[in-house]
Design a protein around this motif. Structure first.
Motif, mmCIF file in Angstrom:
data_model
loop_
_atom_site.group_PDB
_atom_site.id
_atom_site.type_symbol
_atom_site.label_atom_id
_atom_site.label_comp_id
_atom_site.label_asym_id
_atom_site.label_seq_id
_atom_site.Cartn_x
_atom_site.Cartn_y
_atom_site.Cartn_z
ATOM 1 N N ILE A 114 0.984 -1.210 -0.062
ATOM 2 C CA ILE A 114 0.017 -0.043 0.106
ATOM 3 C C ILE A 114 0.868 1.196 0.108
ATOM 4 C CG2 ILE A 114 -2.033 -1.191 1.068
ATOM 5 C CD1 ILE A 114 -1.309 0.294 3.526
ATOM 6 N N ASN A 115 2.062 0.986 0.301
ATOM 7 C CA ASN A 115 3.021 2.221 0.447
ATOM 8 C C ASN A 115 4.128 2.103 -0.761
ATOM 9 O OD1 ASN A 115 2.206 3.882 2.719
ATOM 10 N ND2 ASN A 115 2.382 1.713 3.781
ATOM 11 N N ASN A 116 3.864 1.415 -1.751
ATOM 12 C CA ASN A 116 4.692 1.388 -2.918
ATOM 13 C C ASN A 116 6.177 1.243 -2.653
ATOM 14 O OD1 ASN A 116 2.665 1.837 -4.914
ATOM 15 N ND2 ASN A 116 2.516 3.939 -3.979
ATOM 16 N N HIS A 117 6.673 0.501 -1.492
ATOM 17 C CA HIS A 117 8.010 0.438 -1.083
ATOM 18 C C HIS A 117 8.765 -0.301 -2.273
ATOM 19 C CE1 HIS A 117 7.077 0.082 3.513
ATOM 20 N NE2 HIS A 117 6.759 1.354 3.019
ATOM 21 N N ARG A 118 8.395 -1.299 -2.765
ATOM 22 C CA ARG A 118 9.226 -1.881 -3.722
ATOM 23 C C ARG A 118 9.512 -0.927 -4.967
ATOM 24 N NH1 ARG A 118 8.540 -4.504 -8.387
ATOM 25 N NH2 ARG A 118 10.082 -6.170 -8.688
ATOM 26 N N LYS A 119 8.167 -0.574 -5.713
ATOM 27 C CA LYS A 119 8.527 0.529 -6.797
ATOM 28 C C LYS A 119 9.514 1.650 -6.519
ATOM 29 C CE LYS A 119 5.285 3.200 -9.329
ATOM 30 N NZ LYS A 119 5.381 4.576 -8.786
ATOM 31 N N ALA A 120 8.984 2.388 -5.279
ATOM 32 C CA ALA A 120 9.901 3.435 -5.033
ATOM 33 C C ALA A 120 11.100 3.203 -4.811
ATOM 34 C CB ALA A 120 9.341 4.103 -3.692
ATOM 35 N N ASP A 121 11.569 2.063 -4.118
ATOM 36 C CA ASP A 121 13.145 1.697 -3.964
ATOM 37 C C ASP A 121 13.738 1.422 -5.308
ATOM 38 O OD1 ASP A 121 14.864 0.376 -1.698
ATOM 39 O OD2 ASP A 121 14.733 -1.218 -3.484
ATOM 40 N N ILE A 122 13.003 0.530 -5.969
ATOM 41 C CA ILE A 122 13.569 0.442 -7.555
ATOM 42 C C ILE A 122 13.901 1.820 -8.273
ATOM 43 C CG2 ILE A 122 13.390 -0.623 -9.861
ATOM 44 C CD1 ILE A 122 11.874 -2.928 -8.252
ATOM 45 N N ILE A 124 14.406 4.930 -7.011
ATOM 46 C CA ILE A 124 15.527 5.867 -6.538
ATOM 47 C C ILE A 124 16.880 5.182 -7.112
ATOM 48 C CG2 ILE A 124 16.540 6.577 -4.041
ATOM 49 C CD1 ILE A 124 13.897 7.142 -3.194
ATOM 50 N N ARG A 125 16.931 3.933 -6.658
ATOM 51 C CA ARG A 125 18.098 3.064 -7.348
ATOM 52 C C ARG A 125 18.494 3.568 -8.770
ATOM 53 N NH1 ARG A 125 19.345 -0.664 -3.252
ATOM 54 N NH2 ARG A 125 17.628 -0.805 -1.666
ATOM 55 N N ASN A 126 17.355 3.831 -9.498
ATOM 56 C CA ASN A 126 17.721 4.013 -11.006
ATOM 57 C C ASN A 126 17.620 5.609 -11.169
ATOM 58 O OD1 ASN A 126 17.946 1.658 -12.397
ATOM 59 N ND2 ASN A 126 16.071 1.085 -11.093
ATOM 60 N N GLY A 127 17.461 6.450 -10.294
ATOM 61 C CA GLY A 127 17.868 7.866 -10.331
ATOM 62 C C GLY A 127 16.325 8.657 -10.618
ATOM 63 N N ILE A 128 15.426 7.823 -10.198
ATOM 64 C CA ILE A 128 14.017 8.544 -10.261
ATOM 65 C C ILE A 128 13.532 8.916 -8.863
ATOM 66 C CG2 ILE A 128 11.530 8.121 -11.088
ATOM 67 C CD1 ILE A 128 12.844 5.937 -13.048
ATOM 68 N N TRP A 129 13.081 10.109 -8.584
ATOM 69 C CA TRP A 129 12.412 10.760 -7.586
ATOM 70 C C TRP A 129 11.124 11.338 -7.890
ATOM 71 C CZ3 TRP A 129 14.748 10.687 -3.034
ATOM 72 C CH2 TRP A 129 14.098 11.517 -1.736
ATOM 73 N N ASP A 130 10.234 10.319 -7.701
ATOM 74 C CA ASP A 130 8.874 10.545 -8.038
ATOM 75 C C ASP A 130 7.872 10.225 -6.691
ATOM 76 O OD1 ASP A 130 6.381 10.622 -8.964
ATOM 77 O OD2 ASP A 130 6.547 8.766 -10.057
ATOM 78 N N ARG A 131 7.687 11.695 -6.097
ATOM 79 C CA ARG A 131 6.427 11.534 -4.834
ATOM 80 C C ARG A 131 5.436 11.081 -5.157
ATOM 81 N NH1 ARG A 131 7.749 16.495 -1.248
ATOM 82 N NH2 ARG A 131 6.597 15.260 0.240
ATOM 83 N N GLU A 132 4.724 11.731 -6.315
ATOM 84 C CA GLU A 132 3.445 11.604 -6.813
ATOM 85 C C GLU A 132 3.226 10.374 -6.999
ATOM 86 O OE1 GLU A 132 0.898 13.389 -5.926
ATOM 87 O OE2 GLU A 132 -0.622 12.139 -7.082
ATOM 88 N N GLY A 133 4.079 9.698 -7.858
ATOM 89 C CA GLY A 133 3.789 8.263 -8.257
ATOM 90 C C GLY A 133 3.856 7.338 -7.487
ATOM 91 N N ASN A 134 4.550 7.673 -6.155
ATOM 92 C CA ASN A 134 4.382 6.666 -5.184
ATOM 93 C C ASN A 134 3.588 7.172 -3.838
ATOM 94 O OD1 ASN A 134 6.369 4.639 -5.956
ATOM 95 N ND2 ASN A 134 7.716 6.454 -6.209
ATOM 96 N N ARG A 135 2.506 7.823 -4.191
ATOM 97 C CA ARG A 135 1.808 7.993 -2.988
ATOM 98 C C ARG A 135 1.039 6.860 -2.604
ATOM 99 N NH1 ARG A 135 -2.986 12.396 -3.101
ATOM 100 N NH2 ARG A 135 -2.602 12.430 -5.221
ATOM 101 N N GLY A 136 0.733 6.775 -1.370
ATOM 102 C CA GLY A 136 0.343 5.596 -0.933
ATOM 103 C C GLY A 136 -0.979 5.453 -0.349
ATOM 104 N N TRP A 137 -1.359 4.451 0.090
ATOM 105 C CA TRP A 137 -2.719 4.376 0.934
ATOM 106 C C TRP A 137 -2.391 4.061 2.381
ATOM 107 C CZ3 TRP A 137 -7.371 5.132 -1.876
ATOM 108 C CH2 TRP A 137 -7.280 5.067 -3.387
#
Ligand code: HPV
Length: 307
Positions: A114-122, A124-137
């Protein structure tokens, strides 16, 4: 009861020690193969196993004096229960020993999803800082549907008790089980109300491939799905289709229809599953913690004592 026990899997030494105190002679052979087991099992009164291989008819037939199978874990799906019953071979298992592990693992997967941990972690490791796309529930205010209210399902319900969620549970083989942690309900209510669906049922001929396209059809959109039970209960292609259609927002799978490599890599659905950012995968470790390693063996020894 006394006699000889063969341990064929990695069990905590407390099981061997306690069994010896009870008067059993115990051979601890975690490296033994199935073929080697078949060759020696005739000498034994009991066998202790996790899930290394099947305790099927062939193996039990090779053991005319077998009195019990001690399963160091919960699921009995690797044991031919019907044949054991016919032979009056007692089956011992130890779900009390890994129920907390499973409940916590299911919670961990759910919170990560629900918090997108996996997606967000990957990212950031690939140089992407996306707060909106990782908004959770948040779990607060949601309804969690639990299928199967045994040791594992009730453990998950208890772990959820601090999250301000409504927990509803359905168990085909139980009634009158509502407690402080979950409210008993019908399958129709689970389908209608669940925002999260978590499976806690055994694998049987009845539950094999139970969660398929038709099963998922009437659930609400945007559910989270957790499976820490058995992979074969679920049709993985149906889960992927439900993710693609938006019915399932995220899936936490500790168990898979095909486990271990190379078998897993050969499945037609594996490439899609492994690429999906909406899926969290773990290698069937939900019930397998440093804590449960010991607890399972203690519980099993308690049950041996009560034989
Ligand atoms: O206890 C269970 O049913 C489990 O799934 C654990 O499996 P394992 O015994 O660790 O191979």
């Amino acid at each position: 009861m006394s006699g000889k026990i063969l341990i064929v899997d990695d069990l905590h030494p407390v099981f061997k020690n306690r069994a010896e105190q009870l008067g059993y002679q115990v051979d601890d052979r975690p490296e033994i193969t199935r073929a080697e087991t078949l060759a020696v099992i005739a000498e034994y009164d009991g066998i202790a196993v996790r899930t290394k291989f099947k305790i099927d008819r062939e193996l039990m037939e090779a053991a005319p004096g077998l009195k019990f199978v001690a399963r160091a874990g919960a699921g009995l799906d690797n044991i031919d229960e019907a044949y054991a019953k016919e032979r009056h071979i007692r089956l011992l298992n130890a779900p009390e020993g890994n129920r907390d592990a499973v409940g916590e693992h299911a919670m961990g997967m759910l919170l990560s999803l629900i918090n997108n941990h996996r997606k967000a972690d990957i990212e950031i490791r690939n140089g992407i800082w996306d707060r909106e796309g990782n908004r959770g529930w948040e779990l607060k205010g949601k309804t969690v549907g639990i299928i199967g209210y045994g040791f594992m399902g009730s453990s998950m319900a208890k772990k959820l008790s601090g999250f301000d969620v409504k927990v509803i549970a359905y168990d085909k083989y139980k009634t009158g089980f509502s407690d402080a942690y979950a409210q008993e309900c019908s399958m129709e209510e689970i389908v209608k109300h669940s925002d999260v669906l978590s499976l806690h049922i055994p694998l049987t001929s009845e539950t094999r491939q139970m969660v398929d396209e038709e099963y998922l059809y009437h659930f609400k959109k945007n559910i989270f799905f957790i499976n820490t039970a058995r992979g074969e209960i679920v049709n993985t292609k149906a889960i992927l289709a439900a993710i693609n259609s938006g019915k399932i927002l995220g899936a936490g799978l500790d168990v898979l229809e095909a486990e271990k490599f190379p078998n897993l890599a050969e499945q037609s659905w594996y490439p899609e599953l492994k690429e999906s950012p909406k899926v969290i995968l773990t290698p069937h470790v939900g019930g397998w913690t440093f804590d449960s390693y010991r607890k399972i063996s203690e519980v099993l020894a308690d049950k041996l004592e009560q034989l």
